[in-house]
Design a protein around this motif. Structure first.
Motif, PDB file in Angstrom:
ATOM      1  N   HIS A   1       0.814  -1.216   0.000  1.00  0.00           N
ATOM      2  CA  HIS A   1       0.000   0.000   0.000  1.00  0.00           C
ATOM      3  C   HIS A   1       0.850   1.270   0.000  1.00  0.00           C
ATOM      4  O   HIS A   1       0.312   2.365  -0.185  1.00  0.00           O
ATOM      5  N   ARG A   2       2.161   1.118   0.218  1.00  0.00           N
ATOM      6  CA  ARG A   2       3.045   2.286   0.221  1.00  0.00           C
ATOM      7  C   ARG A   2       3.564   2.642  -1.173  1.00  0.00           C
ATOM      8  O   ARG A   2       4.368   3.559  -1.320  1.00  0.00           O
ATOM      9  N   MET A   3       3.121   1.933  -2.190  1.00  0.00           N
ATOM     10  CA  MET A   3       3.473   2.329  -3.554  1.00  0.00           C
ATOM     11  C   MET A   3       2.752   3.626  -3.904  1.00  0.00           C
ATOM     12  O   MET A   3       1.563   3.770  -3.627  1.00  0.00           O
ATOM     13  N   ASN A   4       3.482   4.570  -4.507  1.00  0.00           N
ATOM     14  CA  ASN A   4       2.792   5.770  -4.966  1.00  0.00           C
ATOM     15  C   ASN A   4       2.002   5.436  -6.232  1.00  0.00           C
ATOM     16  O   ASN A   4       2.069   4.308  -6.736  1.00  0.00           O
ATOM     17  N   THR A   5       1.256   6.402  -6.748  1.00  0.00           N
ATOM     18  CA  THR A   5       0.347   6.126  -7.863  1.00  0.00           C
ATOM     19  C   THR A   5       1.085   5.593  -9.083  1.00  0.00           C
ATOM     20  O   THR A   5       0.659   4.619  -9.710  1.00  0.00           O
ATOM     21  N   ASN A   6       2.213   6.216  -9.425  1.00  0.00           N
ATOM     22  CA  ASN A   6       2.963   5.772 -10.601  1.00  0.00           C
ATOM     23  C   ASN A   6       3.524   4.374 -10.404  1.00  0.00           C
ATOM     24  O   ASN A   6       3.528   3.558 -11.337  1.00  0.00           O
ATOM     25  N   ALA A   7       4.009   4.096  -9.197  1.00  0.00           N
ATOM     26  CA  ALA A   7       4.535   2.760  -8.906  1.00  0.00           C
ATOM     27  C   ALA A   7       3.434   1.715  -8.982  1.00  0.00           C
ATOM     28  O   ALA A   7       3.631   0.616  -9.517  1.00  0.00           O
ATOM     29  N   ALA A   8       2.254   2.057  -8.444  1.00  0.00           N
ATOM     30  CA  ALA A   8       1.130   1.126  -8.483  1.00  0.00           C
ATOM     31  C   ALA A   8       0.705   0.830  -9.915  1.00  0.00           C
ATOM     32  O   ALA A   8       0.403  -0.314 -10.271  1.00  0.00           O
ATOM     33  N   ASN A   9       0.711   1.853 -10.762  1.00  0.00           N
ATOM     34  CA  ASN A   9       0.359   1.645 -12.164  1.00  0.00           C
ATOM     35  C   ASN A   9       1.404   0.779 -12.874  1.00  0.00           C
ATOM     36  O   ASN A   9       1.072  -0.040 -13.737  1.00  0.00           O
ATOM     37  N   ALA A  10       2.670   0.962 -12.491  1.00  0.00           N
ATOM     38  CA  ALA A  10       3.738   0.174 -13.111  1.00  0.00           C
ATOM     39  C   ALA A  10       3.631  -1.292 -12.712  1.00  0.00           C
ATOM     40  O   ALA A  10       3.806  -2.193 -13.548  1.00  0.00           O
ATOM     41  N   ILE A  11       3.341  -1.551 -11.451  1.00  0.00           N
ATOM     42  CA  ILE A  11       3.218  -2.948 -11.023  1.00  0.00           C
ATOM     43  C   ILE A  11       1.939  -3.567 -11.588  1.00  0.00           C
ATOM     44  O   ILE A  11       1.885  -4.768 -11.866  1.00  0.00           O
ATOM     45  N   LEU A  12       0.916  -2.746 -11.780  1.00  0.00           N
ATOM     46  CA  LEU A  12      -0.327  -3.245 -12.380  1.00  0.00           C
ATOM     47  C   LEU A  12      -0.069  -3.800 -13.774  1.00  0.00           C
ATOM     48  O   LEU A  12      -0.593  -4.860 -14.134  1.00  0.00           O
ATOM     49  N   LYS A  13       0.769  -3.117 -14.533  1.00  0.00           N
ATOM     50  CA  LYS A  13       1.090  -3.592 -15.877  1.00  0.00           C
ATOM     51  C   LYS A  13       1.759  -4.960 -15.819  1.00  0.00           C
ATOM     52  O   LYS A  13       1.468  -5.850 -16.619  1.00  0.00           O
ATOM     53  N   ALA A  14       2.663  -5.137 -14.830  1.00  0.00           N
ATOM     54  CA  ALA A  14       3.341  -6.431 -14.679  1.00  0.00           C
ATOM     55  C   ALA A  14       2.370  -7.516 -14.233  1.00  0.00           C
ATOM     56  O   ALA A  14       2.482  -8.675 -14.644  1.00  0.00           O
ATOM     57  N   LEU A  15       1.401  -7.149 -13.396  1.00  0.00           N
ATOM     58  CA  LEU A  15       0.408  -8.125 -12.944  1.00  0.00           C
ATOM     59  C   LEU A  15      -0.529  -8.536 -14.075  1.00  0.00           C
ATOM     60  O   LEU A  15      -0.998  -9.673 -14.128  1.00  0.00           O
ATOM     61  N   GLU A  16      -0.818  -7.597 -14.987  1.00  0.00           N
ATOM     62  CA  GLU A  16      -1.701  -7.892 -16.105  1.00  0.00           C
ATOM     63  C   GLU A  16      -1.031  -8.806 -17.130  1.00  0.00           C
ATOM     64  O   GLU A  16      -1.672  -9.656 -17.741  1.00  0.00           O
TER      65      GLU A  16
END
Length: 311
Positions: free
Chosen positions: A116-131
């Motif tokens: 939950h400590r990922m900032n918005t850009n980091a969260a979007n970047a990890i989302l791409k890897a999860l997808e």
């Protein structure tokens, strides 16, 4: 710790079965109250996933297990939000590394502590890897506040909620593992790994005495500067958290009539002197003070004296 806490074992055995049967999800989000053991559990899962012998993982004997045990496995990437935020550059570096084939064994693991400590850009970047997860790659995320994660991340993870142990389980485990009696701190925290960390800090003795100090101060048996001076630069946050816990206990005592015997005297003194609305106001102002001290270089003792003088 070499052995997982007993309240985690059934969940670990379930994860072992997922691994053996090929049903381990490529992204697992481990949640639970803060300090229940998410991080220790997640670290155990990384060793399970990196083992070269899937049918008996972790075997502890293969090269991957030995390297993982030494915390030097090249196919384990860690993003740690425990000491601050996780930024997009760190996520991109990890994503680039796991895009390649495993250097050892057959799997790659990305471990994200406090996701939950990922900032918005980091969260979007990890989302791409999860997808679009790279082949043979597992993502293991931990959190104690899953609501702070993006819904799109939550939707792409299998979720595992770890149980909260009983007071008896916590006290017995800590005495067995660390030879420490935490029974006098159960009013402050009931989460085992939080208590374990406190047991090796200089906050341990301070927190055990805090209810008595507060009661003495409220009854005029201790000066304000003497009371505030019990907090030093290393335990100020725990001192304030202790006061917050005592204020919350007093509010609950007023509402339910139930109170931990160790803090009943302090709670009774608080309720004798202040009404509920005043106590809730103190909770708000103390919370704000703690936030200010985290961000500035204000003298904590002077600030605590000022806060107590407003009571």
């Amino acid at each position: 710790m070499s052995v997982l806490a007993p309240w985690l074992m059934a969940y670990y055995e379930q994860a072992q079965e997922w691994r053996r049967s090929g049903k381990f999800h490529h992204a697992l989000l481990i949640s639970g109250i803060n300090g229940v053991g998410q991080n220790a559990f997640a670290e155990a899962l990384t060793k399970l996933l990196l083992c070269e012998h899937i049918d008996r993982a972790p075997c502890g004997k293969c090269h991957s297990c030995q390297v993982a045990q030494a915390d030097t496995h090249p196919d384990l990437q860690i993003l740690d939000g425990q000491d601050g935020g996780i930024k997009v550059d760190a996520v991109r570096q990890v994503a680039a590394k796991v895009a390649n084939k495993p250097q050892l064994g057959y799997s790659k693991v990305v471990l994200i502590h406090e996701a939950h400590r990922m900032n918005t850009n980091a969260a979007n970047a990890i989302l791409k890897a999860l997808e679009e997860p790279p082949a043979a790659t597992y993502f293991v995320l931990t959190t104690h506040t899953s609501r702070a994660l993006m819904p799109t991340i939550l939707s792409r993870c299998q979720r595992m909620l770890l149980p909260t142990p009983s007071e008896v389980q916590v006290t017995e485990w800590l005495y067995h593992e660390a030879k420490v009696d935490v029974s006098k701190l159960m009013w402050f925290s009931q989460t085992p790994y939080h208590l374990l960390a406190l047991s090796t800090s200089n906050s341990f003795d301070m927190l055990q005495q805090l209810p008595d100090w507060l009661e003495r101060w409220l009854q005029g048996g201790m000066r304000t500067d003497e009371f505030a001076g019990k907090a030093n630069k290393d335990n100020t946050a725990d001192f304030i958290d202790g006061l917050l816990a005592l204020l919350s206990a007093a509010v609950q005592y007023s509402a339910s009539g139930q109170c931990n015997a160790l803090v009943q005297g302090a709670c009774t003194s608080l309720l004798t002197r202040y009404d509920i609305y005043r106590l809730m106001g103190f909770v708000q102002s103390l919370t704000e003070l703690k936030s200010q001290l985290d961000k500035t270089h204000l003298n904590p003792t002077i600030q605590i004296i000022g806060e107590l003088n407003s009571w």
